[in-house]
Design an enzyme around this catalytic site. Structure first.
Site, short mmCIF file in Angstrom:
data_model
loop_
_atom_site.label_atom_id
_atom_site.label_comp_id
_atom_site.label_asym_id
_atom_site.label_seq_id
_atom_site.Cartn_x
_atom_site.Cartn_y
_atom_site.Cartn_z
CB CYS A 1 -0.90 0.01 1.23
SG CYS A 1 -2.08 1.40 1.24
NE ARG B 1 -0.61 5.08 8.67
CZ ARG B 1 -1.91 4.99 8.99
NH1 ARG B 1 -2.30 5.22 10.23
NH2 ARG B 1 -2.79 4.66 8.08
CG HIS C 1 -1.72 -0.99 5.93
ND1 HIS C 1 -2.31 0.01 6.69
CD2 HIS C 1 -1.85 -0.59 4.64
CE1 HIS C 1 -2.75 0.96 5.88
NE2 HIS C 1 -2.49 0.64 4.64
CB CYS D 1 -5.86 -0.49 4.52
SG CYS D 1 -5.48 0.14 2.87
CG ASP E 1 -0.68 4.06 5.26
OD1 ASP E 1 0.25 4.55 5.95
OD2 ASP E 1 -1.87 4.08 5.61
CO CO Z 1 -3.50 1.30 2.99
#
Ligand code: CO
Length: 211
Positions: A42, A46, A98, A101, A44
């Protein structure tokens, strides 16, 4: 100092540190890329592939998009897959989602995210529909979203297996193995969810018989 200038400054410090520890570091990396893994994760911020797996530059070939999707019309993802499998000869392809999400949660809502995002999220809604019965038996929204993260990763791994890129490599080179993982933002731990070894047989509808 502007925030982005800090990035450039940190980069200088990082490069200097690497050279101090190993004067050959960049020479070696500049001449050779032989990663064993392709990571589809992803976007993302993090979930940085190298950091959470303790790997260094040169060890993982990376593709990231919203909710770590394997969409069979996505020329970007397919180009990365093709290059990783046929040129870099990776041994493993990892789809890593994750928990928590945002893309998964957005796909569970009925909100109009406007076109393009609606288009992308539709692929996740299709995964939800395939597993509707199981998902709707979970009443807590966060838990349902987390289960969808797991099921989504499994579906994306199965979508990798449907590509002629993966099937051809399975047939002729008995690799790569496919892995579906989910990373926990709360504890930093990766949970393996699903695995497909090279040469696994899938639904015959999707199997090419003349590769
Ligand atoms: Co995500």
């Amino acid at each position: 100092m502007k925030t982005y200038e800090k990035l450039l400054q940190e980069n200088k410090a990082w490069a200097t540190g690497k050279l101090a520890a190993d004067p050959e570091y960049f020479d070696r990396l500049a001449h050779l890329q032989t990663p064993e893994f392709l990571w589809i994760g992803c976007s993302d911020s993090r979930v940085p592939a190298n950091e959470i797996t303790g790997t260094q530059p040169g060890e993982i070939f990376v593709h990231r998009n919203i909710a770590n999707m394997v969409v069979n019309t996505d020329a970007n993802m397919l180009s990365v897959l093709e290059y990783a499998v046929n040129h870099l000869k990776v041994k493993h392809v990892i789809v890593c989602g994750h928990y928590g999400c945002g893309g998964i949660k957005a796909a569970m809502s009925n909100h109009d995210h406007k076109q393009v995002l609606n288009m992308w999220l539709r692929n996740i809604k299709d995964v939800y529909r395939l597993h509707r019965q199981e998902l709707e038996a979970i009443h807590d929204f966060e838990q349902r979203a987390d289960r969808l993260c797991e099921l989504n990763v499994k579906e994306q791994v199965m979508d990798l297996a449907k590509t002629s890129i993966v099937q051809r490599a399975w047939k002729h080179e008995q690799r790569p193995d496919l892995h579906g993982w989910v990373y926990g933002l709360k504890d930093g731990l990766i949970k393996p969810i699903f695995e497909m070894k090279a040469e696994t047989h899938i639904d015959p509808l999707y199997e090419f018989d003349d590769l």
